[in-house]
Design a protein around this motif. Structure first.
Motif, PDB file in Angstrom:
ATOM      1  N   GLY A 130     -39.990 -15.534  58.096  1.00  0.00           N
ATOM      2  CA  GLY A 130     -40.956 -16.185  58.968  1.00  0.00           C
ATOM      3  C   GLY A 130     -42.396 -15.827  58.703  1.00  0.00           C
ATOM      4  N   VAL A 131     -42.661 -14.933  57.777  1.00  0.00           N
ATOM      5  CA  VAL A 131     -44.030 -14.523  57.463  1.00  0.00           C
ATOM      6  C   VAL A 131     -44.436 -15.146  56.137  1.00  0.00           C
ATOM      7  CG1 VAL A 131     -45.540 -12.565  56.950  1.00  0.00           C
ATOM      8  CG2 VAL A 131     -43.804 -12.382  58.745  1.00  0.00           C
ATOM      9  N   GLU A 132     -45.570 -15.843  56.129  1.00  0.00           N
ATOM     10  CA  GLU A 132     -46.033 -16.517  54.922  1.00  0.00           C
ATOM     11  C   GLU A 132     -46.217 -15.533  53.777  1.00  0.00           C
ATOM     12  OE1 GLU A 132     -50.247 -18.362  53.923  1.00  0.00           O
ATOM     13  OE2 GLU A 132     -49.080 -19.753  55.161  1.00  0.00           O
ATOM     14  N   LEU A 133     -45.738 -15.916  52.601  1.00  0.00           N
ATOM     15  CA  LEU A 133     -45.770 -15.044  51.437  1.00  0.00           C
ATOM     16  C   LEU A 133     -46.930 -15.406  50.513  1.00  0.00           C
ATOM     17  CD1 LEU A 133     -44.509 -12.875  49.583  1.00  0.00           C
ATOM     18  CD2 LEU A 133     -43.058 -14.693  48.629  1.00  0.00           C
ATOM     19  N   THR A 134     -47.796 -14.438  50.243  1.00  0.00           N
ATOM     20  CA  THR A 134     -48.842 -14.563  49.231  1.00  0.00           C
ATOM     21  C   THR A 134     -48.775 -13.331  48.344  1.00  0.00           C
ATOM     22  OG1 THR A 134     -50.313 -15.851  50.662  1.00  0.00           O
ATOM     23  CG2 THR A 134     -51.317 -14.746  48.781  1.00  0.00           C
ATOM     24  N   MET A 135     -48.640 -13.543  47.034  1.00  0.00           N
ATOM     25  CA  MET A 135     -48.505 -12.448  46.070  1.00  0.00           C
ATOM     26  C   MET A 135     -49.714 -12.417  45.154  1.00  0.00           C
ATOM     27  SD  MET A 135     -44.609 -13.574  45.139  1.00  0.00           S
ATOM     28  CE  MET A 135     -45.195 -15.292  45.149  1.00  0.00           C
ATOM     29  N   PRO A 136     -50.317 -11.254  44.926  1.00  0.00           N
ATOM     30  CA  PRO A 136     -51.466 -11.182  44.008  1.00  0.00           C
ATOM     31  C   PRO A 136     -51.075 -11.598  42.593  1.00  0.00           C
ATOM     32  CG  PRO A 136     -51.274  -9.171  45.319  1.00  0.00           C
ATOM     33  CD  PRO A 136     -50.014  -9.944  45.534  1.00  0.00           C
ATOM     34  N   ILE A 137     -51.958 -12.328  41.959  1.00  0.00           N
ATOM     35  CA  ILE A 137     -51.751 -12.746  40.571  1.00  0.00           C
ATOM     36  C   ILE A 137     -52.249 -11.633  39.655  1.00  0.00           C
ATOM     37  CG2 ILE A 137     -52.467 -14.383  38.790  1.00  0.00           C
ATOM     38  CD1 ILE A 137     -52.599 -16.518  41.010  1.00  0.00           C
ATOM     39  N   ALA A 138     -51.340 -11.129  38.804  1.00  0.00           N
ATOM     40  CA  ALA A 138     -51.654 -10.005  37.936  1.00  0.00           C
ATOM     41  C   ALA A 138     -51.970 -10.416  36.510  1.00  0.00           C
ATOM     42  CB  ALA A 138     -50.491  -9.014  37.931  1.00  0.00           C
ATOM     43  N   ASP A 139     -51.508 -11.596  36.092  1.00  0.00           N
ATOM     44  CA  ASP A 139     -51.699 -11.992  34.703  1.00  0.00           C
ATOM     45  C   ASP A 139     -51.417 -13.487  34.578  1.00  0.00           C
ATOM     46  OD1 ASP A 139     -52.235 -11.805  32.013  1.00  0.00           O
ATOM     47  OD2 ASP A 139     -50.398 -10.733  31.477  1.00  0.00           O
ATOM     48  N   ARG A 140     -51.952 -14.083  33.525  1.00  0.00           N
ATOM     49  CA  ARG A 140     -51.612 -15.455  33.138  1.00  0.00           C
ATOM     50  C   ARG A 140     -51.403 -15.470  31.633  1.00  0.00           C
ATOM     51  NH1 ARG A 140     -55.635 -17.095  37.152  1.00  0.00           N
ATOM     52  NH2 ARG A 140     -54.617 -18.270  38.822  1.00  0.00           N
ATOM     53  N   ARG A 141     -50.366 -16.182  31.218  1.00  0.00           N
ATOM     54  CA  ARG A 141     -50.061 -16.212  29.795  1.00  0.00           C
ATOM     55  C   ARG A 141     -49.314 -17.498  29.463  1.00  0.00           C
ATOM     56  NH1 ARG A 141     -46.377 -11.490  28.217  1.00  0.00           N
ATOM     57  NH2 ARG A 141     -48.094 -10.349  29.178  1.00  0.00           N
ATOM     58  N   ALA A 142     -49.819 -18.220  28.493  1.00  0.00           N
ATOM     59  CA  ALA A 142     -49.143 -19.416  27.986  1.00  0.00           C
ATOM     60  C   ALA A 142     -48.769 -20.385  29.097  1.00  0.00           C
ATOM     61  CB  ALA A 142     -47.895 -19.010  27.193  1.00  0.00           C
ATOM     62  N   GLY A 143     -49.684 -20.552  30.064  1.00  0.00           N
ATOM     63  CA  GLY A 143     -49.441 -21.497  31.141  1.00  0.00           C
ATOM     64  C   GLY A 143     -48.621 -20.953  32.287  1.00  0.00           C
ATOM     65  N   TRP A 144     -48.113 -19.734  32.174  1.00  0.00           N
ATOM     66  CA  TRP A 144     -47.318 -19.102  33.211  1.00  0.00           C
ATOM     67  C   TRP A 144     -48.168 -18.100  33.983  1.00  0.00           C
ATOM     68  CZ3 TRP A 144     -41.609 -18.988  33.654  1.00  0.00           C
ATOM     69  CH2 TRP A 144     -41.005 -20.010  32.910  1.00  0.00           C
ATOM     70  N   THR A 145     -47.728 -17.781  35.206  1.00  0.00           N
ATOM     71  CA  THR A 145     -48.474 -16.896  36.091  1.00  0.00           C
ATOM     72  C   THR A 145     -47.600 -15.727  36.504  1.00  0.00           C
ATOM     73  OG1 THR A 145     -49.771 -18.756  36.953  1.00  0.00           O
ATOM     74  CG2 THR A 145     -49.702 -16.749  38.291  1.00  0.00           C
ATOM     75  N   ALA A 146     -48.116 -14.505  36.337  1.00  0.00           N
ATOM     76  CA  ALA A 146     -47.393 -13.301  36.756  1.00  0.00           C
ATOM     77  C   ALA A 146     -47.917 -12.827  38.096  1.00  0.00           C
ATOM     78  CB  ALA A 146     -47.546 -12.194  35.716  1.00  0.00           C
ATOM     79  N   VAL A 147     -47.008 -12.537  39.017  1.00  0.00           N
ATOM     80  CA  VAL A 147     -47.372 -12.040  40.341  1.00  0.00           C
ATOM     81  C   VAL A 147     -46.668 -10.710  40.596  1.00  0.00           C
ATOM     82  CG1 VAL A 147     -47.758 -14.349  41.280  1.00  0.00           C
ATOM     83  CG2 VAL A 147     -45.480 -13.311  41.468  1.00  0.00           C
ATOM     84  N   LEU A 148     -47.239  -9.914  41.506  1.00  0.00           N
ATOM     85  CA  LEU A 148     -46.566  -8.694  41.931  1.00  0.00           C
ATOM     86  C   LEU A 148     -45.343  -9.092  42.752  1.00  0.00           C
ATOM     87  CD1 LEU A 148     -49.535  -6.369  42.966  1.00  0.00           C
ATOM     88  CD2 LEU A 148     -48.554  -6.767  40.703  1.00  0.00           C
ATOM     89  N   LEU A 149     -44.204  -8.539  42.412  1.00  0.00           N
ATOM     90  CA  LEU A 149     -42.948  -8.935  43.033  1.00  0.00           C
ATOM     91  C   LEU A 149     -42.781  -8.273  44.399  1.00  0.00           C
ATOM     92  CD1 LEU A 149     -40.232 -10.463  42.572  1.00  0.00           C
ATOM     93  CD2 LEU A 149     -39.328  -8.303  41.677  1.00  0.00           C
ATOM     94  N   PRO A 150     -42.454  -9.038  45.439  1.00  0.00           N
ATOM     95  CA  PRO A 150     -42.203  -8.429  46.750  1.00  0.00           C
ATOM     96  C   PRO A 150     -40.920  -7.610  46.743  1.00  0.00           C
ATOM     97  CG  PRO A 150     -42.491 -10.823  46.913  1.00  0.00           C
ATOM     98  CD  PRO A 150     -42.318 -10.496  45.470  1.00  0.00           C
ATOM     99  N   SER A 151     -40.862  -6.626  47.624  1.00  0.00           N
ATOM    100  CA  SER A 151     -39.657  -5.829  47.851  1.00  0.00           C
ATOM    101  C   SER A 151     -39.200  -5.095  46.599  1.00  0.00           C
ATOM    102  CB  SER A 151     -38.532  -6.706  48.415  1.00  0.00           C
ATOM    103  OG  SER A 151     -38.952  -7.365  49.593  1.00  0.00           O
ATOM    104  N   ALA A 152     -40.142  -4.720  45.772  1.00  0.00           N
ATOM    105  CA  ALA A 152     -39.872  -3.962  44.546  1.00  0.00           C
ATOM    106  C   ALA A 152     -41.111  -3.157  44.209  1.00  0.00           C
ATOM    107  CB  ALA A 152     -39.514  -4.890  43.392  1.00  0.00           C
ATOM    108  N   ASN A 153     -40.926  -2.086  43.461  1.00  0.00           N
ATOM    109  CA  ASN A 153     -42.050  -1.250  43.054  1.00  0.00           C
ATOM    110  C   ASN A 153     -42.379  -1.469  41.588  1.00  0.00           C
ATOM    111  OD1 ASN A 153     -41.920  -0.229  45.612  1.00  0.00           O
ATOM    112  ND2 ASN A 153     -41.056   1.747  45.029  1.00  0.00           N
ATOM    113  N   ARG A 154     -43.655  -1.753  41.333  1.00  0.00           N
ATOM    114  CA  ARG A 154     -44.161  -1.816  39.969  1.00  0.00           C
ATOM    115  C   ARG A 154     -43.422  -2.834  39.105  1.00  0.00           C
ATOM    116  NH1 ARG A 154     -43.801   3.313  41.893  1.00  0.00           N
ATOM    117  NH2 ARG A 154     -41.719   3.569  40.994  1.00  0.00           N
ATOM    118  N   ARG A 155     -43.146  -4.013  39.666  1.00  0.00           N
ATOM    119  CA  ARG A 155     -42.460  -5.083  38.944  1.00  0.00           C
ATOM    120  C   ARG A 155     -43.247  -6.377  39.070  1.00  0.00           C
ATOM    121  NH1 ARG A 155     -38.525  -3.308  35.397  1.00  0.00           N
ATOM    122  NH2 ARG A 155     -38.044  -1.208  36.159  1.00  0.00           N
ATOM    123  N   LEU A 156     -43.141  -7.222  38.018  1.00  0.00           N
ATOM    124  CA  LEU A 156     -43.774  -8.531  38.003  1.00  0.00           C
ATOM    125  C   LEU A 156     -42.717  -9.627  38.023  1.00  0.00           C
ATOM    126  CD1 LEU A 156     -46.495  -8.121  35.203  1.00  0.00           C
ATOM    127  CD2 LEU A 156     -46.795  -7.846  37.672  1.00  0.00           C
TER     128      LEU A 156
END
Length: 303
Positions: A130-156
């Motif tokens: 029920g809580v809106e999810l917004t994840m910081p964007i950490a990288d972009r590569r070849a048209g793809w977007t990397a975000v910090l993964l929720p409910s995990a430590n130090r993962r994209l």
């Protein structure tokens, strides 16, 4: 849900039995997490001093071709408040304190991959309990977007084009464990610092980049009547958490007194003053990145 441990002089039998359920609005014990950072697997202590936002750090070359996204099986797990499924790559810049100035908000269920054009590992939805999810964007590569993964430590997680909105993020929180300091930055400039209490030995506040997942009302009077911010980080070693206290995320919250500020007395959470917590709640939005380091090379000007 786990509760922060009080000092021996403040310990009361009633509060240690802290495995109560916070409403499904965001968490089953969202915020008062417990964390263990095993010394053998601790991230590199290298840090980069916070700088002015630099969109070019996550921009891609317009000449790159976009690897296609493999179809995602319907049976993939959905990232929720529980620990995220495995298979996602490590965040290679987890100790970098350069501000992350954009976030990704899913507008529908989307697949998250382990690399650009890689394997789908899980689904992300527009909200978590029920809580809106917004994840910081950490990288972009070849048209793809990397975000910090929720409910995990130090993962994209890597996202193919489409299915999410990009939103600006103007703030950042940096926590220094050795000096027990939390600093709030806006547009790359330090605004204010507070002394904080952090995780005790064996339950250290996890190092690395994470983000504010959402907020929840305080479940007990010991939280000083101020809402709690749940972070995307979870205990590094779930087995280190007492059985009755498992299932929580690390949180930023206040306490009924300020007697233990500057000490390692919590179960992994970041504890600051009531006035500081209220200011963060009023000014800093969910999705904002949080970086926990041992110490910055140079103290922020607010210190």
């Amino acid at each position: 849900m786990p509760f922060d441990r009080m000092s021996p002089t403040r310990r009361r039998a009633g509060w240690v039995a802290a495995a109560i359920a916070v409403s499904a609005l965001l968490v089953t014990a969202l915020l008062v997490g417990q964390a263990l950072t095993p010394r053998s697997t601790a991230p590199d202590d290298r840090v980069v001093a916070a700088a002015d936002p630099s969109p070019s750090s996550v921009e891609q070359s317009p000449e790159e071709s976009v690897p296609p996204a493999a179809p995602a099986p319907a049976g993939l797990p959905v990232v929720d408040y529980d620990p995220a499924p495995g298979g996602f790559p490590a965040d290679p810049a987890t100790m970098d304190t350069t501000p992350l100035t954009e976030g990704a908000h899913p507008t529908k269920r989307i697949a998250a991959y382990d690399a650009p054009g890689g394997r789908p590992r899980a689904f992300l939805e527009p909200s978590i309990r029920g809580v809106e999810l917004t994840m910081p964007i950490a990288d972009r590569r070849a048209g793809w977007t990397a975000v910090l993964l929720p409910s995990a430590n130090r993962r994209l997680a890597w996202l193919p084009p489409g299915g999410f909105d990009t939103v600006p993020l103007r703030d950042q929180i940096v926590v220094e464990r050795k000096v027990h300091r939390l600093t709030w930055y806006r547009a790359g400039k330090a605004v204010r610092s507070w002394e904080v209490s952090l995780g005790q030995s064996g339950q250290e506040t996890p190092l690395g980049r994470t983000f504010i997942l959402g907020r929840t009302p305080p479940p007990e009077e010991v939280y000083g009547g101020v809402d709690i911010y749940a972070l995307g980080s979870v205990p590094d070693d779930p087995e280190s958490v007492p059985a009755g206290l498992r299932g929580a995320h690390i949180g930023v919250h206040t306490w009924y007194n300020d007697d233990e500020l500057g000490e390692n007395t919590t179960n992994g959470c970041i504890r600051l003053t009531r006035s500081g917590q209220r200011e963060l709640l009023a000014e800093v939005r969910p999705g904002t990145s949080v970086v926990v380091v041992d110490r910055l090379p140079t103290p922020p000007p607010t210190a």
